[in-house]
Design a protein around this motif. Structure first.
Motif, PDB file in Angstrom:
ATOM      1  N   VAL A  72      85.440  25.220-134.491  1.00 27.13           N
ATOM      2  CA  VAL A  72      85.310  24.585-133.179  1.00 27.13           C
ATOM      3  C   VAL A  72      84.108  23.649-133.213  1.00 27.13           C
ATOM      4  CG1 VAL A  72      84.873  24.913-130.718  1.00 27.13           C
ATOM      5  CG2 VAL A  72      86.320  26.548-131.954  1.00 27.13           C
ATOM      6  N   THR A  73      84.280  22.426-132.726  1.00 27.73           N
ATOM      7  CA  THR A  73      83.148  21.514-132.600  1.00 27.73           C
ATOM      8  C   THR A  73      83.009  21.062-131.152  1.00 27.73           C
ATOM      9  OG1 THR A  73      84.214  19.343-132.903  1.00 27.73           O
ATOM     10  CG2 THR A  73      83.724  20.629-134.899  1.00 27.73           C
ATOM     11  N   LEU A  74      81.774  20.825-130.743  1.00 30.48           N
ATOM     12  CA  LEU A  74      81.460  20.270-129.433  1.00 30.48           C
ATOM     13  C   LEU A  74      80.790  18.921-129.665  1.00 30.48           C
ATOM     14  CD1 LEU A  74      79.714  23.420-127.854  1.00 30.48           C
ATOM     15  CD2 LEU A  74      82.172  22.977-128.070  1.00 30.48           C
ATOM     16  N   ALA A  75      81.387  17.848-129.197  1.00 27.08           N
ATOM     17  CA  ALA A  75      80.822  16.502-129.342  1.00 27.08           C
ATOM     18  C   ALA A  75      80.352  16.267-130.771  1.00 27.08           C
ATOM     19  CB  ALA A  75      79.663  16.307-128.362  1.00 27.08           C
ATOM     20  N   VAL A  76      81.243  16.452-131.713  1.00 27.12           N
ATOM     21  CA  VAL A  76      80.892  16.373-133.131  1.00 27.12           C
ATOM     22  C   VAL A  76      80.279  15.011-133.463  1.00 27.12           C
ATOM     23  CG1 VAL A  76      83.201  15.577-133.835  1.00 27.12           C
ATOM     24  CG2 VAL A  76      81.742  16.790-135.477  1.00 27.12           C
ATOM     25  N   ALA A  77      79.262  15.033-134.322  1.00 23.95           N
ATOM     26  CA  ALA A  77      78.586  13.804-134.732  1.00 23.95           C
ATOM     27  C   ALA A  77      79.069  13.391-136.112  1.00 23.95           C
ATOM     28  CB  ALA A  77      77.068  14.008-134.746  1.00 23.95           C
ATOM     29  N   GLN A  78      79.614  12.186-136.198  1.00 20.85           N
ATOM     30  CA  GLN A  78      80.063  11.644-137.477  1.00 20.85           C
ATOM     31  C   GLN A  78      78.897  10.898-138.117  1.00 20.85           C
ATOM     32  OE1 GLN A  78      84.129   9.516-138.371  1.00 20.85           O
ATOM     33  NE2 GLN A  78      82.646   7.968-137.833  1.00 20.85           N
ATOM     34  N   THR A  79      77.911  11.649-138.586  1.00 18.79           N
ATOM     35  CA  THR A  79      76.678  11.042-139.089  1.00 18.79           C
ATOM     36  C   THR A  79      76.566  11.094-140.604  1.00 18.79           C
ATOM     37  OG1 THR A  79      75.534  13.160-138.802  1.00 18.79           O
ATOM     38  CG2 THR A  79      75.409  11.594-136.975  1.00 18.79           C
ATOM     39  N   HIS A  80      77.588  11.574-141.269  1.00 23.72           N
ATOM     40  CA  HIS A  80      77.504  11.769-142.716  1.00 23.72           C
ATOM     41  C   HIS A  80      78.895  11.552-143.301  1.00 23.72           C
ATOM     42  CE1 HIS A  80      76.640  13.617-146.601  1.00 23.72           C
ATOM     43  NE2 HIS A  80      75.361  13.655-146.265  1.00 23.72           N
ATOM     44  N   THR A  81      78.982  10.860-144.422  1.00 24.31           N
ATOM     45  CA  THR A  81      80.288  10.581-145.026  1.00 24.31           C
ATOM     46  C   THR A  81      81.034  11.858-145.409  1.00 24.31           C
ATOM     47  OG1 THR A  81      79.219  10.351-147.192  1.00 24.31           O
ATOM     48  CG2 THR A  81      79.564   8.340-145.898  1.00 24.31           C
ATOM     49  N   ALA A  82      80.293  12.922-145.663  1.00 24.45           N
ATOM     50  CA  ALA A  82      80.935  14.167-146.079  1.00 24.45           C
ATOM     51  C   ALA A  82      81.720  14.820-144.951  1.00 24.45           C
ATOM     52  CB  ALA A  82      79.880  15.151-146.595  1.00 24.45           C
ATOM     53  N   VAL A  83      81.484  14.397-143.710  1.00 23.65           N
ATOM     54  CA  VAL A  83      82.181  15.017-142.579  1.00 23.65           C
ATOM     55  C   VAL A  83      83.682  14.754-142.656  1.00 23.65           C
ATOM     56  CG1 VAL A  83      82.374  15.119-140.072  1.00 23.65           C
ATOM     57  CG2 VAL A  83      80.123  14.877-141.133  1.00 23.65           C
ATOM     58  N   HIS A  84      84.075  13.517-142.961  1.00 20.17           N
ATOM     59  CA  HIS A  84      85.499  13.192-143.089  1.00 20.17           C
ATOM     60  C   HIS A  84      86.118  13.950-144.250  1.00 20.17           C
ATOM     61  CE1 HIS A  84      86.684   9.409-140.633  1.00 20.17           C
ATOM     62  NE2 HIS A  84      85.940  10.223-139.926  1.00 20.17           N
ATOM     63  N   ASP A  85      85.406  14.033-145.362  1.00 21.68           N
ATOM     64  CA  ASP A  85      85.923  14.781-146.508  1.00 21.68           C
ATOM     65  C   ASP A  85      86.148  16.234-146.135  1.00 21.68           C
ATOM     66  OD1 ASP A  85      85.775  12.489-148.043  1.00 21.68           O
ATOM     67  OD2 ASP A  85      83.795  12.969-148.867  1.00 21.68           O
ATOM     68  N   ALA A  86      85.198  16.803-145.391  1.00 22.65           N
ATOM     69  CA  ALA A  86      85.327  18.195-144.968  1.00 22.65           C
ATOM     70  C   ALA A  86      86.504  18.363-144.019  1.00 22.65           C
ATOM     71  CB  ALA A  86      84.033  18.668-144.305  1.00 22.65           C
ATOM     72  N   ALA A  87      86.656  17.422-143.069  1.00 20.73           N
ATOM     73  CA  ALA A  87      87.768  17.508-142.118  1.00 20.73           C
ATOM     74  C   ALA A  87      89.108  17.513-142.845  1.00 20.73           C
ATOM     75  CB  ALA A  87      87.695  16.349-141.132  1.00 20.73           C
ATOM     76  N   ARG A  88      89.236  16.669-143.882  1.00 16.09           N
ATOM     77  CA  ARG A  88      90.490  16.621-144.648  1.00 16.09           C
ATOM     78  C   ARG A  88      90.722  17.915-145.428  1.00 16.09           C
ATOM     79  NH1 ARG A  88      88.293  11.417-145.860  1.00 16.09           N
ATOM     80  NH2 ARG A  88      89.358   9.766-144.678  1.00 16.09           N
ATOM     81  N   ALA A  89      89.631  18.541-145.865  1.00 10.83           N
ATOM     82  CA  ALA A  89      89.756  19.734-146.714  1.00 10.83           C
ATOM     83  C   ALA A  89      90.012  21.000-145.912  1.00 10.83           C
ATOM     84  CB  ALA A  89      88.494  19.897-147.554  1.00 10.83           C
ATOM     85  N   VAL A  90      89.655  20.997-144.639  1.00 10.46           N
ATOM     86  CA  VAL A  90      89.813  22.194-143.809  1.00 10.46           C
ATOM     87  C   VAL A  90      91.246  22.269-143.296  1.00 10.46           C
ATOM     88  CG1 VAL A  90      89.099  23.346-141.681  1.00 10.46           C
ATOM     89  CG2 VAL A  90      87.383  22.259-143.138  1.00 10.46           C
ATOM     90  N   THR A  91      91.938  23.335-143.625  1.00  8.72           N
ATOM     91  CA  THR A  91      93.350  23.458-143.263  1.00  8.72           C
ATOM     92  C   THR A  91      93.593  24.511-142.187  1.00  8.72           C
ATOM     93  OG1 THR A  91      93.705  25.013-145.099  1.00  8.72           O
ATOM     94  CG2 THR A  91      94.124  22.672-145.533  1.00  8.72           C
TER      95      THR A  91
END
Length: 278
Positions: free
Chosen positions: A154-173
């Motif tokens: 669960v995220t609240l107002a997630v901050a896209q402040t790091h390139t690894a965030v998108h990679d993590a989002a794709r990897a989390v199933t």
């Protein structure tokens, strides 16, 4: 006393308004508060007074914020039968996302591996989640990446402040809920929660609390309020308590009676289901 799965079941609900009313109130369990300092990690932990095989969530704070500003949500989750831990590390102006994600994993490991409450509290490793606000939401996704047993994020107002965030989002199933704030000028949904949700590698829900600001999720006062827009808001916290509790109960405990707060229309919010990336 043994806490069973059925002991944390919510009452019958009739529609979304009734579900919000029920789930935004404290649950039936007395709550204990502890300190993560026992394992060398600053932070707090809230838990029901007793119970075995409980679900647990590790929560990450936002930029500069002390975990105590989330005590309302953490205490609420504990009252509904969750163990909720929030490390207080990486509160400086230049936090390490990877380091914070590692601390979230450590906090969850503590919940799973250490008998709390004089041995009367234990956690089922199969019923665990990561959550967080702002940069803590980004760290929650990174902590869940590659984690073998976590069941939801669960995220609240997630901050896209790091390139690894998108990679993590794709990897989390596993199922992911992104709660966005419609009036957020710190991490506007269009540039943060929406693209992160669109990059999801698994089931994802993006629900916007229409009138919320970035700091509406917080409680109390802090010097950082002078550099962040908005302010703590009781209505935002009320909706957040209900939505987060329902999502975690639904996906960690299989509570289908709360589906109205997961997939349904909830007053004051807008729900979208972004296309999941292949």
């Amino acid at each position: 006393m043994t806490r069973t799965r059925s002991a944390v079941r919510p009452p019958e609900v009739r529609g979304a308004k009734d579900a919000v009313e029920q789930l935004s109130r404290p649950g039936p369990h007395p709550v204990l508060r502890g300190d993560l300092g026992m394992v060398g990690l600053p932070g707090v932990v809230f838990a029901p007074e007793a119970g075995l095989g409980l679900p647990a969530v590790a929560f990450g704070h936002d930029w500069l914020q002390p975990p105590q500003r989330y005590a309302d949500l953490l205490r609420h989750l504990a009252s509904w039968g969750f163990v909720a831990a929030a490390p207080g590390s990486h509160r400086g102006p230049l936090p390490s996302h990877a380091g914070f994600a590692a601390d979230l994993r450590t906090a969850l490991d503590v919940c799973v591996g250490v008998r709390l409450g004089d041995g009367r509290i234990s956690v089922d490793a199969r019923r665990t989640a990561f959550a967080g606000h702002g940069i803590g939401g980004a760290a929650a996704l990174m902590a869940a990446q590659g984690h073998q047993r976590v069941g939801a994020v669960v995220t609240l107002a997630v901050a896209q402040t790091h390139t690894a965030v998108h990679d993590a989002a794709r990897a989390v199933t596993v199922p992911v809920l992104h709660l966005a704030a419609g009036k957020d000028t710190v991490t506007p949904p269009a540039g943060n929660a929406e693209p992160v949700a669109a990059a999801a590698g698994g089931p994802v829900w993006l629900r916007t609390i229409n009138k919320a600001t970035h700091t509406g999720f917080l409680e109390g006062r802090h010097w950082s309020d002078f550099v962040l827009s908005g302010g703590p808001d009781a209505k935002t916290r009320r909706l957040t308590r209900a939505l987060v509790t329902a999502f975690l109960m639904h996906h960690l405990l299989g509570e289908d009676r709360l589906e109205v707060l997961v997939d349904g229309k909830v007053p004051g919010t807008t729900l979208t289901r972004p296309r999941v990336a292949p």
